[in-house]
Design a protein around this motif. Sequence first.
Motif, PDB file in Angstrom:
ATOM      1  N   PHE A 260       0.722  -1.391   0.317  1.00  0.00           N
ATOM      2  CA  PHE A 260      -0.004  -0.014   0.555  1.00  0.00           C
ATOM      3  C   PHE A 260       0.813   1.522   0.248  1.00  0.00           C
ATOM      4  O   PHE A 260       1.420   1.348   0.628  1.00  0.00           O
ATOM      5  CB  PHE A 260      -0.588   0.089   0.846  1.00  0.00           C
ATOM      6  N   GLN A 261       0.873   2.038  -0.743  1.00  0.00           N
ATOM      7  CA  GLN A 261       2.028   3.407  -1.222  1.00  0.00           C
ATOM      8  C   GLN A 261       1.066   3.972  -0.321  1.00  0.00           C
ATOM      9  O   GLN A 261       0.533   4.492   0.256  1.00  0.00           O
ATOM     10  CB  GLN A 261       1.746   3.898  -2.925  1.00  0.00           C
ATOM     11  N   GLN A 262       1.651   5.018   0.900  1.00  0.00           N
ATOM     12  CA  GLN A 262       1.937   5.786   1.241  1.00  0.00           C
ATOM     13  C   GLN A 262       1.968   6.639   0.700  1.00  0.00           C
ATOM     14  O   GLN A 262       2.865   7.489  -0.026  1.00  0.00           O
ATOM     15  CB  GLN A 262       2.665   5.097   2.980  1.00  0.00           C
ATOM     16  N   ASP A 263       1.214   8.352   2.076  1.00  0.00           N
ATOM     17  CA  ASP A 263       1.311   9.998   1.071  1.00  0.00           C
ATOM     18  C   ASP A 263       2.536   9.738   2.913  1.00  0.00           C
ATOM     19  O   ASP A 263       2.686  10.499   3.572  1.00  0.00           O
ATOM     20  CB  ASP A 263       0.079  10.453   2.086  1.00  0.00           C
ATOM     21  N   LEU A 264       3.804  10.530   1.189  1.00  0.00           N
ATOM     22  CA  LEU A 264       4.736  11.296   1.672  1.00  0.00           C
ATOM     23  C   LEU A 264       4.266  12.701   2.294  1.00  0.00           C
ATOM     24  O   LEU A 264       4.883  13.116   2.863  1.00  0.00           O
ATOM     25  CB  LEU A 264       6.032  11.443   0.854  1.00  0.00           C
ATOM     26  N   TRP A 265       3.169  13.424   1.670  1.00  0.00           N
ATOM     27  CA  TRP A 265       2.658  14.737   2.356  1.00  0.00           C
ATOM     28  C   TRP A 265       1.763  14.680   3.676  1.00  0.00           C
ATOM     29  O   TRP A 265       1.791  16.002   3.447  1.00  0.00           O
ATOM     30  CB  TRP A 265       2.510  15.588   0.911  1.00  0.00           C
ATOM     31  N   HIS A 266       0.770  13.720   4.131  1.00  0.00           N
ATOM     32  CA  HIS A 266      -0.234  13.653   5.120  1.00  0.00           C
ATOM     33  C   HIS A 266       0.016  14.940   6.179  1.00  0.00           C
ATOM     34  O   HIS A 266      -0.025  15.430   6.611  1.00  0.00           O
ATOM     35  CB  HIS A 266      -0.161  12.492   5.713  1.00  0.00           C
ATOM     36  N   TYR A 267       1.569  14.422   6.594  1.00  0.00           N
ATOM     37  CA  TYR A 267       1.875  14.982   8.152  1.00  0.00           C
ATOM     38  C   TYR A 267       2.257  16.369   7.712  1.00  0.00           C
ATOM     39  O   TYR A 267       1.717  17.713   8.628  1.00  0.00           O
ATOM     40  CB  TYR A 267       3.245  14.339   8.235  1.00  0.00           C
ATOM     41  N   THR A 268       2.468  17.095   6.725  1.00  0.00           N
ATOM     42  CA  THR A 268       2.693  17.854   6.485  1.00  0.00           C
ATOM     43  C   THR A 268       1.916  18.896   6.207  1.00  0.00           C
ATOM     44  O   THR A 268       1.212  20.440   6.144  1.00  0.00           O
ATOM     45  CB  THR A 268       3.929  19.054   5.376  1.00  0.00           C
ATOM     46  N   MET A 269       0.696  18.383   5.012  1.00  0.00           N
ATOM     47  CA  MET A 269       0.077  19.023   4.395  1.00  0.00           C
ATOM     48  C   MET A 269      -1.087  19.352   5.993  1.00  0.00           C
ATOM     49  O   MET A 269      -1.997  20.836   6.245  1.00  0.00           O
ATOM     50  CB  MET A 269      -1.068  18.308   3.689  1.00  0.00           C
ATOM     51  N   ALA A 270      -1.698  18.322   6.877  1.00  0.00           N
ATOM     52  CA  ALA A 270      -2.076  18.134   7.830  1.00  0.00           C
ATOM     53  C   ALA A 270      -1.791  19.306   9.246  1.00  0.00           C
ATOM     54  O   ALA A 270      -2.519  20.382   9.402  1.00  0.00           O
ATOM     55  CB  ALA A 270      -2.663  16.831   8.962  1.00  0.00           C
ATOM     56  N   LYS A 271      -0.472  19.756   8.989  1.00  0.00           N
ATOM     57  CA  LYS A 271       0.332  20.849   9.947  1.00  0.00           C
ATOM     58  C   LYS A 271       0.122  21.725   9.395  1.00  0.00           C
ATOM     59  O   LYS A 271      -0.175  23.440   9.672  1.00  0.00           O
ATOM     60  CB  LYS A 271       1.531  20.607  10.057  1.00  0.00           C
ATOM     61  N   MET A 272      -0.192  22.004   8.563  1.00  0.00           N
ATOM     62  CA  MET A 272      -0.392  23.647   6.840  1.00  0.00           C
ATOM     63  C   MET A 272      -1.803  23.779   8.046  1.00  0.00           C
ATOM     64  O   MET A 272      -2.310  25.044   7.463  1.00  0.00           O
ATOM     65  CB  MET A 272       0.449  23.149   5.713  1.00  0.00           C
ATOM     66  N   VAL A 273      -2.706  22.978   6.993  1.00  0.00           N
ATOM     67  CA  VAL A 273      -3.822  23.215   7.467  1.00  0.00           C
ATOM     68  C   VAL A 273      -4.427  23.715   8.807  1.00  0.00           C
ATOM     69  O   VAL A 273      -5.110  24.811   9.102  1.00  0.00           O
ATOM     70  CB  VAL A 273      -4.912  22.487   6.975  1.00  0.00           C
ATOM     71  N   ASP A 274      -3.780  22.822   9.843  1.00  0.00           N
ATOM     72  CA  ASP A 274      -4.231  23.160  11.610  1.00  0.00           C
ATOM     73  C   ASP A 274      -3.614  24.643  11.522  1.00  0.00           C
ATOM     74  O   ASP A 274      -4.294  25.453  12.347  1.00  0.00           O
ATOM     75  CB  ASP A 274      -3.471  22.457  12.692  1.00  0.00           C
ATOM     76  N   ALA A 275      -2.492  24.880  10.760  1.00  0.00           N
ATOM     77  CA  ALA A 275      -1.648  26.433  11.453  1.00  0.00           C
ATOM     78  C   ALA A 275      -2.555  27.238  10.479  1.00  0.00           C
ATOM     79  O   ALA A 275      -3.337  28.185  11.309  1.00  0.00           O
ATOM     80  CB  ALA A 275      -0.443  26.380  10.778  1.00  0.00           C
ATOM     81  N   CYS A 276      -2.641  27.227   8.990  1.00  0.00           N
ATOM     82  CA  CYS A 276      -4.326  28.419   8.742  1.00  0.00           C
ATOM     83  C   CYS A 276      -5.747  28.368   8.797  1.00  0.00           C
ATOM     84  O   CYS A 276      -5.799  29.707   9.500  1.00  0.00           O
ATOM     85  CB  CYS A 276      -3.954  27.976   6.711  1.00  0.00           C
TER      86      CYS A 276
END
Length: 362
Positions: free
Chosen positions: A227-243
């Motif tokens: 199952f290929q995983q999402d390289l960007w999940h952590y960063t995207m979630a962190k960005m969304v919370d900050a925004c």
Amino acid sequence: MSHKSAKDFFRPLAVGAPQPLREIPARPSRAIHFFDPSNEKMAAKIPAMVGTVDVLLGNLEDAVKADNKVAAREGLVRIAQDTDFGPTQLWTRINALDSPWVLDDLTTLVPAIGEKLDVIMVPKVQGAEDIHYVDRILAQLEAKAGITRPILVHAILETARGVANVEEICGASPRMQGLSLGPADLAADRKMKTTRVGGGHPGYLVREDAPRDADGGYLYDADRFRFQQDLWHYTMAKMVDACATHGVYPYWGPFGDIKDTVACEDQFRNAFLLGCVGAWSLHPVQIEIANRVFSPSVEDIAHARRVVAAMGDGTGAVMIDGKMEDDASLKQCLVLVELAEELAAIDPVLKATYDAIETPEA
Ligand SMILES: CCC(=O)SCCNC(=O)CCNC(=O)[C@H](O)C(C)(C)COP(=O)(O)OP(=O)(O)OC[C@H]1O[C@@H](n2cnc3c(N)ncnc32)[C@H](O)[C@@H]1OP(=O)(O)O
Ligand SMILES: O=CC(=O)O
Ligand SMILES: [Mg+2]
């Protein structure tokens, strides 16, 4: 966090500069379409793209050759002066703050086309100090040029230090309009071992457990699901919370595999579902994908309106199609309904589509 006291946060940073906004307007920006103003073929297409895309962005930074930096800046001034942008926003991406071009970018663009520029995208932002620098110089230039409303600032999250400082970046100025995740520079800065512009990687995966033989031994050679995983999940979630914390808007950045429109759609949809309001378009083919993905679906709006109608004053719990709905699921539905209304106000086709959805009885 900003070092300014609360009472000074909304005070102009130069005498005569416009009053900072207290709230960033929720203007549709599903696709931020990049063009190189020094590329004549591309530039010629821009006036006809007005009205087909929410944001047109004249790019001056990476992807513009060093020899063309001046031509790109001058080309953007010309296009902005000659074009009526109607409902379409005009943004630019300036060169990096440590580059030899950025000062001329700012001192040329603001007096020449400052009244038409909605947002300035700043690349490789490391911390609040970068936003403070841009904030002050924009105020000085706006005051000098007599600009009547503040030009907003958008930061690209594309350095490890920027990610570590994402909250202070979002809260550094009332000009902060939003953030984009820049996967290409971020991967390089973090020393990730990828060579792509966004998207997944076949090596970043989780593998199904090995089956066992009759004696309980592991069959490591067996065919197992990966199952290929999402390289960007952590960063995207962190960005969304900050925004969300600071009332600014999050975006996915570029998706470089232009021909893989399916994977581009997946990348954009992940961003939409996680809270982003739009993504970059690098090629005209990506505009339609972003416009579709970042607009709530007919099914979601039909369901959301049913929940709104059933929830009356917005409190309590009801059952719809076997599922419990209450105050919190209503709030999620309202996010979609309000977004649909904002988009319908500028997109007549979408308006007709949403208007045609049968509204349930209260
Ligand atoms: C990675 C980190 C980042 O910083 S991403 C952001 C920076 N990069 C960019 O801005 C890239 C912008 N896009 C491009 O440069 C081009 O689209 C690239 C990807 C090089 C592909 O160009 P090309 O090989 O010409 O594509 P094509 O033959 O399919 O083009 C068909 C016609 O469409 C035009 N076109 C292309 N891209 C744009 C665009 N962004 N905006 C407006 N028009 C565009 C082409 O000029 C071409 O026109 P024509 O049919 O020949 O008249
Ligand atoms: O500028 C965008 C990036 O991915 O780098
Ligand atoms: Mg970049």
